[in-house]
Design a protein around this motif. Structure first.
Motif, PDB file in Angstrom:
ATOM      1  N   ASN A   1       0.848  -1.190   0.000  1.00 57.08           N
ATOM      2  CA  ASN A   1       0.000   0.000   0.000  1.00 57.08           C
ATOM      3  C   ASN A   1       0.884   1.242   0.000  1.00 57.08           C
ATOM      4  OD1 ASN A   1      -1.896   2.019   0.397  1.00 57.08           O
ATOM      5  ND2 ASN A   1      -3.148   0.770   1.768  1.00 57.08           N
ATOM      6  N   ALA A   2       0.781   2.054  -1.026  1.00 60.73           N
ATOM      7  CA  ALA A   2       1.565   3.288  -1.140  1.00 60.73           C
ATOM      8  C   ALA A   2       0.631   4.479  -1.362  1.00 60.73           C
ATOM      9  CB  ALA A   2       2.564   3.170  -2.284  1.00 60.73           C
ATOM     10  N   VAL A   3      -0.497   4.458  -0.658  1.00 59.62           N
ATOM     11  CA  VAL A   3      -1.515   5.488  -0.848  1.00 59.62           C
ATOM     12  C   VAL A   3      -1.492   6.484   0.302  1.00 59.62           C
ATOM     13  CG1 VAL A   3      -3.984   5.941  -1.065  1.00 59.62           C
ATOM     14  CG2 VAL A   3      -2.992   3.910  -2.134  1.00 59.62           C
ATOM     15  N   GLY A   4      -1.309   7.749  -0.001  1.00 63.88           N
ATOM     16  CA  GLY A   4      -1.486   8.831   0.957  1.00 63.88           C
ATOM     17  C   GLY A   4      -0.516   8.830   2.119  1.00 63.88           C
ATOM     18  N   CYS A   5      -0.771   9.732   3.069  1.00 64.75           N
ATOM     19  CA  CYS A   5       0.033   9.852   4.281  1.00 64.75           C
ATOM     20  C   CYS A   5      -0.885  10.294   5.417  1.00 64.75           C
ATOM     21  CB  CYS A   5       1.191  10.830   4.091  1.00 64.75           C
ATOM     22  SG  CYS A   5       0.706  12.453   3.490  1.00 64.75           S
ATOM     23  N   LYS A   6      -0.480   9.977   6.646  1.00 63.37           N
ATOM     24  CA  LYS A   6      -1.331  10.291   7.796  1.00 63.37           C
ATOM     25  C   LYS A   6      -0.491  10.529   9.037  1.00 63.37           C
ATOM     26  CE  LYS A   6      -1.995   5.472   9.199  1.00 63.37           C
ATOM     27  NZ  LYS A   6      -2.983   4.428   9.545  1.00 63.37           N
ATOM     28  N   LEU A   7      -1.083  11.188  10.014  1.00 60.75           N
ATOM     29  CA  LEU A   7      -0.439  11.399  11.299  1.00 60.75           C
ATOM     30  C   LEU A   7      -0.445  10.088  12.071  1.00 60.75           C
ATOM     31  CD1 LEU A   7       0.763  13.652  13.146  1.00 60.75           C
ATOM     32  CD2 LEU A   7      -1.504  13.808  14.188  1.00 60.75           C
ATOM     33  N   GLN A   8       0.675   9.753  12.682  1.00 67.09           N
ATOM     34  CA  GLN A   8       0.766   8.496  13.408  1.00 67.09           C
ATOM     35  C   GLN A   8       0.024   8.593  14.747  1.00 67.09           C
ATOM     36  OE1 GLN A   8       4.606   6.222  12.372  1.00 67.09           O
ATOM     37  NE2 GLN A   8       5.304   8.272  12.867  1.00 67.09           N
ATOM     38  N   ASP A   9      -0.437   7.425  15.232  1.00 67.63           N
ATOM     39  CA  ASP A   9      -1.217   7.392  16.471  1.00 67.63           C
ATOM     40  C   ASP A   9      -0.419   7.930  17.652  1.00 67.63           C
ATOM     41  OD1 ASP A   9      -3.355   6.318  15.107  1.00 67.63           O
ATOM     42  OD2 ASP A   9      -2.869   4.236  15.635  1.00 67.63           O
ATOM     43  N   SER A  10       0.895   7.650  17.697  1.00 67.86           N
ATOM     44  CA  SER A  10       1.714   8.121  18.813  1.00 67.86           C
ATOM     45  C   SER A  10       1.744   9.647  18.869  1.00 67.86           C
ATOM     46  CB  SER A  10       3.135   7.565  18.701  1.00 67.86           C
ATOM     47  OG  SER A  10       3.741   7.984  17.487  1.00 67.86           O
ATOM     48  N   SER A  11       1.681  10.299  17.706  1.00 66.75           N
ATOM     49  CA  SER A  11       1.649  11.766  17.679  1.00 66.75           C
ATOM     50  C   SER A  11       0.286  12.293  18.090  1.00 66.75           C
ATOM     51  CB  SER A  11       2.017  12.272  16.288  1.00 66.75           C
ATOM     52  OG  SER A  11       3.315  11.859  15.911  1.00 66.75           O
ATOM     53  N   ARG A  12      -0.763  11.605  17.693  1.00 62.37           N
ATOM     54  CA  ARG A  12      -2.122  12.031  18.064  1.00 62.37           C
ATOM     55  C   ARG A  12      -2.325  11.996  19.574  1.00 62.37           C
ATOM     56  NH1 ARG A  12      -6.001  12.691  14.272  1.00 62.37           N
ATOM     57  NH2 ARG A  12      -5.519  12.021  12.141  1.00 62.37           N
ATOM     58  N   ARG A  13      -1.587  11.127  20.250  1.00 66.47           N
ATOM     59  CA  ARG A  13      -1.793  10.984  21.690  1.00 66.47           C
ATOM     60  C   ARG A  13      -1.343  12.211  22.476  1.00 66.47           C
ATOM     61  NH1 ARG A  13      -0.949   5.288  20.652  1.00 66.47           N
ATOM     62  NH2 ARG A  13       1.319   5.436  20.836  1.00 66.47           N
ATOM     63  N   PHE A  14      -0.399  12.994  21.934  1.00 66.81           N
ATOM     64  CA  PHE A  14       0.044  14.163  22.707  1.00 66.81           C
ATOM     65  C   PHE A  14      -0.214  15.496  22.012  1.00 66.81           C
ATOM     66  CE2 PHE A  14       3.870  13.474  20.116  1.00 66.81           C
ATOM     67  CZ  PHE A  14       4.286  14.757  19.820  1.00 66.81           C
ATOM     68  N   ILE A  15      -0.571  15.490  20.736  1.00 71.77           N
ATOM     69  CA  ILE A  15      -0.890  16.737  20.043  1.00 71.77           C
ATOM     70  C   ILE A  15      -2.389  17.017  20.196  1.00 71.77           C
ATOM     71  CG2 ILE A  15      -0.932  17.942  17.826  1.00 71.77           C
ATOM     72  CD1 ILE A  15       1.439  16.284  16.943  1.00 71.77           C
ATOM     73  N   PRO A  16      -2.768  18.151  20.759  1.00 70.83           N
ATOM     74  CA  PRO A  16      -4.195  18.442  20.948  1.00 70.83           C
ATOM     75  C   PRO A  16      -4.973  18.396  19.634  1.00 70.83           C
ATOM     76  CG  PRO A  16      -2.848  19.984  22.193  1.00 70.83           C
ATOM     77  CD  PRO A  16      -1.903  19.206  21.325  1.00 70.83           C
ATOM     78  N   THR A  17      -6.163  17.850  19.696  1.00 71.68           N
ATOM     79  CA  THR A  17      -7.000  17.704  18.503  1.00 71.68           C
ATOM     80  C   THR A  17      -7.267  19.044  17.836  1.00 71.68           C
ATOM     81  OG1 THR A  17      -8.073  15.766  19.490  1.00 71.68           O
ATOM     82  CG2 THR A  17      -9.197  16.814  17.638  1.00 71.68           C
ATOM     83  N   GLU A  18      -7.413  20.094  18.644  1.00 72.43           N
ATOM     84  CA  GLU A  18      -7.740  21.417  18.075  1.00 72.43           C
ATOM     85  C   GLU A  18      -6.590  21.992  17.256  1.00 72.43           C
ATOM     86  OE1 GLU A  18      -6.878  22.047  22.549  1.00 72.43           O
ATOM     87  OE2 GLU A  18      -7.869  20.561  21.259  1.00 72.43           O
ATOM     88  N   TRP A  19      -5.396  21.436  17.356  1.00 70.01           N
ATOM     89  CA  TRP A  19      -4.270  21.890  16.539  1.00 70.01           C
ATOM     90  C   TRP A  19      -4.264  21.218  15.169  1.00 70.01           C
ATOM     91  CZ3 TRP A  19       0.575  21.575  20.276  1.00 70.01           C
ATOM     92  CH2 TRP A  19       0.354  22.429  21.378  1.00 70.01           C
ATOM     93  N   LEU A  20      -5.060  20.205  14.969  1.00 71.15           N
ATOM     94  CA  LEU A  20      -4.987  19.371  13.772  1.00 71.15           C
ATOM     95  C   LEU A  20      -6.069  19.738  12.757  1.00 71.15           C
ATOM     96  CD1 LEU A  20      -4.456  15.886  15.471  1.00 71.15           C
ATOM     97  CD2 LEU A  20      -2.710  17.484  14.644  1.00 71.15           C
ATOM     98  N   HIS A  21      -5.721  19.611  11.488  1.00 65.51           N
ATOM     99  CA  HIS A  21      -6.724  19.784  10.434  1.00 65.51           C
ATOM    100  C   HIS A  21      -7.684  18.594  10.490  1.00 65.51           C
ATOM    101  CE1 HIS A  21      -8.443  19.967   6.371  1.00 65.51           C
ATOM    102  NE2 HIS A  21      -8.179  21.262   6.428  1.00 65.51           N
ATOM    103  N   PRO A  22      -8.986  18.829  10.483  1.00 64.53           N
ATOM    104  CA  PRO A  22      -9.944  17.732  10.682  1.00 64.53           C
ATOM    105  C   PRO A  22      -9.929  16.671   9.588  1.00 64.53           C
ATOM    106  CG  PRO A  22     -11.071  19.761  10.048  1.00 64.53           C
ATOM    107  CD  PRO A  22      -9.656  20.131  10.341  1.00 64.53           C
ATOM    108  N   GLU A  23      -9.485  17.026   8.390  1.00 70.04           N
ATOM    109  CA  GLU A  23      -9.503  16.061   7.290  1.00 70.04           C
ATOM    110  C   GLU A  23      -8.156  15.385   7.078  1.00 70.04           C
ATOM    111  OE1 GLU A  23     -10.941  18.002   3.815  1.00 70.04           O
ATOM    112  OE2 GLU A  23     -12.878  18.516   4.711  1.00 70.04           O
ATOM    113  N   THR A  24      -7.075  16.124   7.123  1.00 74.17           N
ATOM    114  CA  THR A  24      -5.759  15.571   6.789  1.00 74.17           C
ATOM    115  C   THR A  24      -4.957  15.124   8.003  1.00 74.17           C
ATOM    116  OG1 THR A  24      -4.621  17.708   6.872  1.00 74.17           O
ATOM    117  CG2 THR A  24      -5.680  17.091   4.780  1.00 74.17           C
ATOM    118  N   GLY A  25      -5.287  15.645   9.191  1.00 72.27           N
ATOM    119  CA  GLY A  25      -4.498  15.323  10.374  1.00 72.27           C
ATOM    120  C   GLY A  25      -3.212  16.115  10.491  1.00 72.27           C
ATOM    121  N   GLU A  26      -2.940  17.009   9.548  1.00 71.65           N
ATOM    122  CA  GLU A  26      -1.754  17.866   9.641  1.00 71.65           C
ATOM    123  C   GLU A  26      -1.936  18.896  10.757  1.00 71.65           C
ATOM    124  OE1 GLU A  26      -0.403  18.710   5.148  1.00 71.65           O
ATOM    125  OE2 GLU A  26      -2.557  18.888   5.524  1.00 71.65           O
ATOM    126  N   VAL A  27      -0.815  19.384  11.285  1.00 70.16           N
ATOM    127  CA  VAL A  27      -0.857  20.464  12.269  1.00 70.16           C
ATOM    128  C   VAL A  27      -1.035  21.779  11.516  1.00 70.16           C
ATOM    129  CG1 VAL A  27       0.419  21.692  14.051  1.00 70.16           C
ATOM    130  CG2 VAL A  27       0.575  19.195  13.905  1.00 70.16           C
TER     131      VAL A  27
END
Length: 412
Positions: free
Chosen positions: A248-274
């Motif tokens: 699978n070489a489709v797309g890119c995403k924020l890893q779960d370990s990063s989601r655990r400490f980066i507040p959700t409100e800092w993230l783009h709701p669709e892409t997961g980018e900061v």
């Protein structure tokens, strides 16, 4: 003296450390893997035996200031208001330059900072390390396990016609001419998701190279639902037939370990980018929080070269804030766009040597490594020729440059 916490020792983190230390700032670099992973060559490290030694590189010579240090562990909590982070240390961490000694997993350290730079990157599929802390030996073993999967496969199906899928398909065919490789892409042109877009000439030439030189069976406008296929080695019913490897070489995403400490409100709701502003400060966070590299939503095509520019901007802005000169204005970042003056200058200097064709409809800056001796590149409306590919797109896929950044030297 201000202390800067840099989270993640990928390209963005390494560039940030180099610039921040050069500017006279102390840095605490937190990285969950014992070694740097040269992700530009990540797919090659999981295909070609021996290359993993050029992709897994030591970090111990990166930092130079007496007040700087490298902590081997992962951030589990970040309190931007109190300017502190909780880090779970790796059980194997040893010595003061690789983190404080711990005798078990789960030992925690609280790190205070004046500024923090998020450089955690994104997961890009095949050629990406697992989302966990790893020793150097575990990193090498992981790459070798993936190499074994490729060797065992009779055929390979790669899903995704972006940079990763294209480079992986060419690399497998270059190293294993006996294997059938199919590349499935849901759109009518390869590299269709590149932003800014590549020229039609780039996509068409890339397709011809894959088909004619490497013998990849490229299937555009693929109809079947391929997006969610996991990487797997599927054995056929007949015992004498080699299994098929699906990548699978489709797309890119924020890893779960990063989601655990980066507040959700800092993230783009669709892409997961900061989400960041033009000064690369994180939107919704205190002004001392920055993000760079792939994880930052800057509008760039995800490439290491832009992480270097991000690090330069952030360093300048931190220095301004340390000196309390914000009234003078922060340095603003904008993605590289078409510059007619620069294009004219480049064409006059390089045109007779390296430029194959002008493609004014494209302002992309992109290079792809194909196999061990080929590639394709397009900068600011100039499409480069085969001479450029042979001279600059080397078989080491930039490992020598990475070693220079890390102040280390390795060989196969």
């Amino acid at each position: 003296m201000a202390a800067v916490l840099v989270i993640g020792a990928g390209y963005g983190g390494v560039f940030a450390v180099r610039r921040l230390e050069k500017a006279g700032l102390d840095v605490v670099l937190v990285e969950r893997c014992e070694s740097f992973f040269h992700k530009i060559g990540g797919a090659k490290a999981c295909i070609q035996p021996g290359y993993e030694n050029l992709a897994v590189l030591p970090l111990d010579k990166l930092l130079h200031r007496p007040g700087s240090r490298l902590v081997w562990g992962e951030v589990v909590a970040l309190d931007a208001k109190s300017k502190s982070a909780q880090v779970r240390l790796a059980a194997q961490a040893r010595g003061s330059t690789v983190g404080r000694k711990s005798d078990r997993d789960g030992a925690m350290e609280r790190i205070s900072f004046d500024f923090v730079v998020l450089a955690v990157g994104l997961a890009h599929g095949f050629g990406q390390l697992p989302d966990r802390m790893m020793t150097r030996e575990e990193m090498l073993a992981y790459c070798r396990e993936k190499q074994a999967h490729v060797r065992a496969a009779g055929s390979v199906a790669i899903v995704g016609g972006g940079a990763l899928g294209v480079e992986a398909s060419a690399q497998i065919r270059a190293d294993f001419r006996d294997k059938n490789v199919s590349l499935f892409h849901s759109r009518g042109r390869l590299m269709s998701a590149a932003e800014p877009p590549v020229s039609a000439h780039f996509s068409d030439k890339l397709l011809r190279k894959l088909q004619n030189k490497f013998g990849v069976d490229v299937k555009l406008n693929a109809r079947r639902p391929l997006e969610a296929l996991p990487e797997q080695l599927v054995a056929p019913a007949e015992d004498h037939v080699a299994p098929t490897l699906t990548i699978n070489a489709v797309g890119c995403k924020l890893q779960d370990s990063s989601r655990r400490f980066i507040p959700t409100e800092w993230l783009h709701p669709e892409t997961g980018e900061v989400v960041v502003n033009s000064a690369l400060q994180v939107e919704g966070a205190p002004a001392h929080v920055f993000a760079i590299g792939d994880v930052a939503r800057t509008g760039d095509y995800k490439q290491a070269r832009w992480a270097s520019r991000h690090a330069q901007i952030v360093t300048k802005n931190i220095l301004v804030m340390v000196a309390e000169r914000e009234s003078a204005g922060l340095t603003l970042y904008s993605p590289v766009n078409h510059n007619s003056v620069a294009v004219h200058w480049l064409y006059r200097v390089l045109g007779c040597i390296y430029v194959e064709k002008r493609v004014p409809e494209s302002c992309a800056v992109v290079t792809l490594y194909l196999g061990n001796d080929d590639g394709i590149g397009e900068f600011f409306g100039l499409h480069f020729n085969e001479r450029f590919a042979r001279k600059y797109l080397l078989a080491d896929k930039g490992s020598a440059s990475a070693q220079a950044w890390l102040n280390c030297t390795r060989s196969i």
